[in-house]
Design a protein around this motif. Structure first.
Motif, PDB file in Angstrom:
ATOM      1  N   ILE A   1       0.825  -1.226   0.000  1.00 42.90           N
ATOM      2  CA  ILE A   1       0.000   0.000   0.000  1.00 42.90           C
ATOM      3  C   ILE A   1       0.859   1.276   0.000  1.00 42.90           C
ATOM      4  O   ILE A   1       0.326   2.384   0.017  1.00 42.90           O
ATOM      5  CB  ILE A   1      -0.989   0.026   1.201  1.00 42.90           C
ATOM      6  N   GLU A   2       2.176   1.135   0.012  1.00 42.26           N
ATOM      7  CA  GLU A   2       3.041   2.333   0.065  1.00 42.26           C
ATOM      8  C   GLU A   2       2.940   3.147  -1.226  1.00 42.26           C
ATOM      9  O   GLU A   2       3.013   4.362  -1.200  1.00 42.26           O
ATOM     10  CB  GLU A   2       4.495   1.911   0.292  1.00 42.26           C
ATOM     11  N   ALA A   3       2.794   2.486  -2.377  1.00 41.73           N
ATOM     12  CA  ALA A   3       2.773   3.211  -3.652  1.00 41.73           C
ATOM     13  C   ALA A   3       1.345   3.588  -4.040  1.00 41.73           C
ATOM     14  O   ALA A   3       0.436   2.757  -3.967  1.00 41.73           O
ATOM     15  CB  ALA A   3       3.383   2.339  -4.755  1.00 41.73           C
ATOM     16  N   LYS A   4       1.186   4.849  -4.477  1.00 34.75           N
ATOM     17  CA  LYS A   4      -0.146   5.356  -4.861  1.00 34.75           C
ATOM     18  C   LYS A   4      -0.764   4.493  -5.964  1.00 34.75           C
ATOM     19  O   LYS A   4      -1.962   4.173  -5.927  1.00 34.75           O
ATOM     20  CB  LYS A   4       0.021   6.816  -5.307  1.00 34.75           C
ATOM     21  N   MET A   5       0.081   4.097  -6.948  1.00 33.04           N
ATOM     22  CA  MET A   5      -0.457   3.289  -8.045  1.00 33.04           C
ATOM     23  C   MET A   5      -1.037   1.967  -7.515  1.00 33.04           C
ATOM     24  O   MET A   5      -2.091   1.523  -7.940  1.00 33.04           O
ATOM     25  CB  MET A   5       0.624   3.009  -9.088  1.00 33.04           C
ATOM     26  N   ASN A   6      -0.345   1.362  -6.552  1.00 34.16           N
ATOM     27  CA  ASN A   6      -0.838   0.103  -5.980  1.00 34.16           C
ATOM     28  C   ASN A   6      -2.154   0.320  -5.235  1.00 34.16           C
ATOM     29  O   ASN A   6      -3.064  -0.505  -5.317  1.00 34.16           O
ATOM     30  CB  ASN A   6       0.186  -0.497  -5.007  1.00 34.16           C
ATOM     31  N   ARG A   7      -2.253   1.439  -4.539  1.00 34.07           N
ATOM     32  CA  ARG A   7      -3.499   1.706  -3.801  1.00 34.07           C
ATOM     33  C   ARG A   7      -4.662   1.837  -4.786  1.00 34.07           C
ATOM     34  O   ARG A   7      -5.751   1.315  -4.545  1.00 34.07           O
ATOM     35  CB  ARG A   7      -3.363   2.984  -2.960  1.00 34.07           C
ATOM     36  N   ASP A   8      -4.422   2.503  -5.901  1.00 37.43           N
ATOM     37  CA  ASP A   8      -5.478   2.665  -6.906  1.00 37.43           C
ATOM     38  C   ASP A   8      -5.883   1.308  -7.484  1.00 37.43           C
ATOM     39  O   ASP A   8      -7.068   1.037  -7.666  1.00 37.43           O
ATOM     40  CB  ASP A   8      -5.005   3.596  -8.036  1.00 37.43           C
ATOM     41  N   ILE A   9      -4.899   0.458  -7.750  1.00 42.19           N
ATOM     42  CA  ILE A   9      -5.205  -0.878  -8.298  1.00 42.19           C
ATOM     43  C   ILE A   9      -6.036  -1.674  -7.272  1.00 42.19           C
ATOM     44  O   ILE A   9      -7.038  -2.295  -7.611  1.00 42.19           O
ATOM     45  CB  ILE A   9      -3.894  -1.634  -8.665  1.00 42.19           C
ATOM     46  N   LEU A  10      -5.611  -1.620  -6.023  1.00 37.18           N
ATOM     47  CA  LEU A  10      -6.331  -2.373  -4.974  1.00 37.18           C
ATOM     48  C   LEU A  10      -7.779  -1.904  -4.856  1.00 37.18           C
ATOM     49  O   LEU A  10      -8.699  -2.702  -4.676  1.00 37.18           O
ATOM     50  CB  LEU A  10      -5.630  -2.215  -3.616  1.00 37.18           C
ATOM     51  N   LYS A  11      -7.972  -0.584  -4.971  1.00 36.14           N
ATOM     52  CA  LYS A  11      -9.330  -0.045  -4.823  1.00 36.14           C
ATOM     53  C   LYS A  11     -10.202  -0.357  -6.031  1.00 36.14           C
ATOM     54  O   LYS A  11     -11.386  -0.616  -5.895  1.00 36.14           O
ATOM     55  CB  LYS A  11      -9.270   1.483  -4.659  1.00 36.14           C
ATOM     56  N   ASN A  12      -9.605  -0.324  -7.223  1.00 39.55           N
ATOM     57  CA  ASN A  12     -10.421  -0.409  -8.446  1.00 39.55           C
ATOM     58  C   ASN A  12     -10.589  -1.817  -8.988  1.00 39.55           C
ATOM     59  O   ASN A  12     -11.616  -2.127  -9.573  1.00 39.55           O
ATOM     60  CB  ASN A  12      -9.802   0.456  -9.559  1.00 39.55           C
ATOM     61  N   ASP A  13      -9.582  -2.656  -8.822  1.00 35.56           N
ATOM     62  CA  ASP A  13      -9.592  -3.912  -9.581  1.00 35.56           C
ATOM     63  C   ASP A  13      -9.839  -5.167  -8.744  1.00 35.56           C
ATOM     64  O   ASP A  13      -9.989  -6.248  -9.302  1.00 35.56           O
ATOM     65  CB  ASP A  13      -8.242  -4.097 -10.311  1.00 35.56           C
ATOM     66  N   PHE A  14      -9.830  -5.029  -7.415  1.00 32.45           N
ATOM     67  CA  PHE A  14      -9.927  -6.224  -6.577  1.00 32.45           C
ATOM     68  C   PHE A  14     -10.933  -6.017  -5.443  1.00 32.45           C
ATOM     69  O   PHE A  14     -11.272  -4.872  -5.112  1.00 32.45           O
ATOM     70  CB  PHE A  14      -8.560  -6.545  -5.946  1.00 32.45           C
ATOM     71  N   PHE A  15     -11.379  -7.143  -4.848  1.00 32.43           N
ATOM     72  CA  PHE A  15     -12.091  -7.056  -3.577  1.00 32.43           C
ATOM     73  C   PHE A  15     -10.994  -7.142  -2.511  1.00 32.43           C
ATOM     74  O   PHE A  15     -10.329  -8.170  -2.364  1.00 32.43           O
ATOM     75  CB  PHE A  15     -13.104  -8.202  -3.432  1.00 32.43           C
ATOM     76  N   THR A  16     -10.776  -6.044  -1.819  1.00 28.03           N
ATOM     77  CA  THR A  16      -9.602  -5.945  -0.940  1.00 28.03           C
ATOM     78  C   THR A  16     -10.010  -6.067   0.531  1.00 28.03           C
ATOM     79  O   THR A  16     -10.891  -5.342   1.008  1.00 28.03           O
ATOM     80  CB  THR A  16      -8.870  -4.613  -1.212  1.00 28.03           C
ATOM     81  N   VAL A  17      -9.362  -6.999   1.207  1.00 32.16           N
ATOM     82  CA  VAL A  17      -9.689  -7.261   2.620  1.00 32.16           C
ATOM     83  C   VAL A  17      -8.482  -6.907   3.478  1.00 32.16           C
ATOM     84  O   VAL A  17      -7.378  -7.432   3.277  1.00 32.16           O
ATOM     85  CB  VAL A  17     -10.040  -8.761   2.826  1.00 32.16           C
ATOM     86  N   TYR A  18      -8.712  -6.019   4.437  1.00 34.60           N
ATOM     87  CA  TYR A  18      -7.644  -5.631   5.367  1.00 34.60           C
ATOM     88  C   TYR A  18      -7.717  -6.500   6.621  1.00 34.60           C
ATOM     89  O   TYR A  18      -8.716  -6.473   7.347  1.00 34.60           O
ATOM     90  CB  TYR A  18      -7.801  -4.138   5.711  1.00 34.60           C
ATOM     91  N   LEU A  19      -6.666  -7.265   6.871  1.00 33.85           N
ATOM     92  CA  LEU A  19      -6.581  -8.089   8.079  1.00 33.85           C
ATOM     93  C   LEU A  19      -5.936  -7.234   9.169  1.00 33.85           C
ATOM     94  O   LEU A  19      -4.702  -7.121   9.235  1.00 33.85           O
ATOM     95  CB  LEU A  19      -5.767  -9.352   7.789  1.00 33.85           C
ATOM     96  N   LYS A  20      -6.782  -6.620   9.949  1.00 35.44           N
ATOM     97  CA  LYS A  20      -6.299  -5.666  10.956  1.00 35.44           C
ATOM     98  C   LYS A  20      -5.882  -6.429  12.219  1.00 35.44           C
ATOM     99  O   LYS A  20      -6.676  -7.196  12.768  1.00 35.44           O
ATOM    100  CB  LYS A  20      -7.442  -4.687  11.265  1.00 35.44           C
ATOM    101  N   THR A  21      -4.667  -6.227  12.644  1.00 41.98           N
ATOM    102  CA  THR A  21      -4.115  -7.014  13.757  1.00 41.98           C
ATOM    103  C   THR A  21      -3.336  -6.076  14.662  1.00 41.98           C
ATOM    104  O   THR A  21      -2.596  -5.215  14.166  1.00 41.98           O
ATOM    105  CB  THR A  21      -3.179  -8.120  13.185  1.00 41.98           C
ATOM    106  N   SER A  22      -3.509  -6.217  15.959  1.00 43.70           N
ATOM    107  CA  SER A  22      -2.826  -5.288  16.867  1.00 43.70           C
ATOM    108  C   SER A  22      -1.311  -5.507  16.828  1.00 43.70           C
ATOM    109  O   SER A  22      -0.842  -6.611  16.506  1.00 43.70           O
ATOM    110  CB  SER A  22      -3.336  -5.470  18.295  1.00 43.70           C
ATOM    111  N   PHE A  23      -0.577  -4.473  17.180  1.00 42.17           N
ATOM    112  CA  PHE A  23       0.881  -4.581  17.180  1.00 42.17           C
ATOM    113  C   PHE A  23       1.343  -5.619  18.213  1.00 42.17           C
ATOM    114  O   PHE A  23       2.296  -6.363  17.975  1.00 42.17           O
ATOM    115  CB  PHE A  23       1.509  -3.204  17.440  1.00 42.17           C
TER     116      PHE A  23
END
Ligand SMILES: Nc1ncnc2c1ncn2[C@@H]1O[C@H](COP(=O)(O)OP(=O)(O)O)[C@@H](O)[C@H]1O
Ligand SMILES: O=C(O)C1=C[C@@H](OP(=O)(O)O)[C@@H](O)[C@H](O)C1
Length: 166
Positions: free
Chosen positions: A81-103
């Motif tokens: 997710i660091e690169a803007k282009m990757n964020r756009d691809i994740l948002k537009n082209d895939f069903f994206t699931v964030y596995l949120k986990t505590s530190f």
């Protein structure tokens, strides 16, 4: 089925869950780290050491651009997710699931880590990296799952339920 991308910090379970989810869905499983390793014929620590993180990020974008957008479950690297282009691809082209986990949970899961160069640094730096990425993962996600208190099996069920509702 739109391909599913799992995102989240190192150790959030993207690879473990991705494999299980692909089995349940009878879908292909791919892992962006593994695709880079095959393509470059080097493992991740070697790429970081010999070519640097910036180049590794470019490889991630190349791999992400070439992934199938249908019938595939994809485990991504934690920094995708660091690169803007990757964020756009994740948002537009895939069903994206964030596995949120505590530190705290991640520290336990990665206690014996060797192969993640960015985990091999001072704890304070790792926590800063973790904090700086949280809102970016959230911004890219179609679904957010807090993984700390759930088994891999239960998380797979949650993702399958939300796909059916799509
Ligand atoms: N929901 C979970 N509960 C407990 N341990 C988990 C869970 N998901 C993954 N793990 C463990 O955490 C470690 C890191 O998981 P992994 O799938 O390699 O993470 P990632 O691919 O996101 O870096 C593994 O030892 C795995 O067994
Ligand atoms: O968070 C990161 O920047 C990284 C995470 C790793 O993947 P995992 O999240 O699968 O450990 C791997 O891509 C590389 O070591 C960089």
């Amino acid at each position: 089925m739109k391909s599913i991308c799992l995102i989240g910090f190192m150790g959030s379970g993207k690879t473990t869950l991705g494999k299980e989810l692909a089995k349940k869905l009878d879908a292909v499983f791919l892992d962006t780290d593994e695709e880079i390793i095959k393509w470059r014929e080097m493992d991740i620590p070697e790429i970081f050491q010999l070519e640097g993180e910036k180049r590794f990020r470019e490889y991630e974008t190349e791999v992400l651009k070439g992934l199938p957008q249908k019938n595939t479950v994809i485990a991504t690297g934690g920094g995708i997710i660091e690169a803007k282009m990757n964020r756009d691809i994740l948002k537009n082209d895939f069903f994206t699931v964030y596995l949120k986990t505590s530190f705290e949970e991640i520290k336990q899961r990665l206690a014996s880590n060797k192969n993640r160069p960015l985990w091999n640094q001072e704890m304070e730096k790792k926590e800063q990296l973790y904090d700086s990425r949280q809102y970016i993962y959230e911004e890219c996600a179609d679904q957010i799952i807090q993984t700390d208190d759930y088994s891999a099996e239960r998380i797979v069920q949650m993702i399958m339920k939300s796909i059916v509702q799509q």
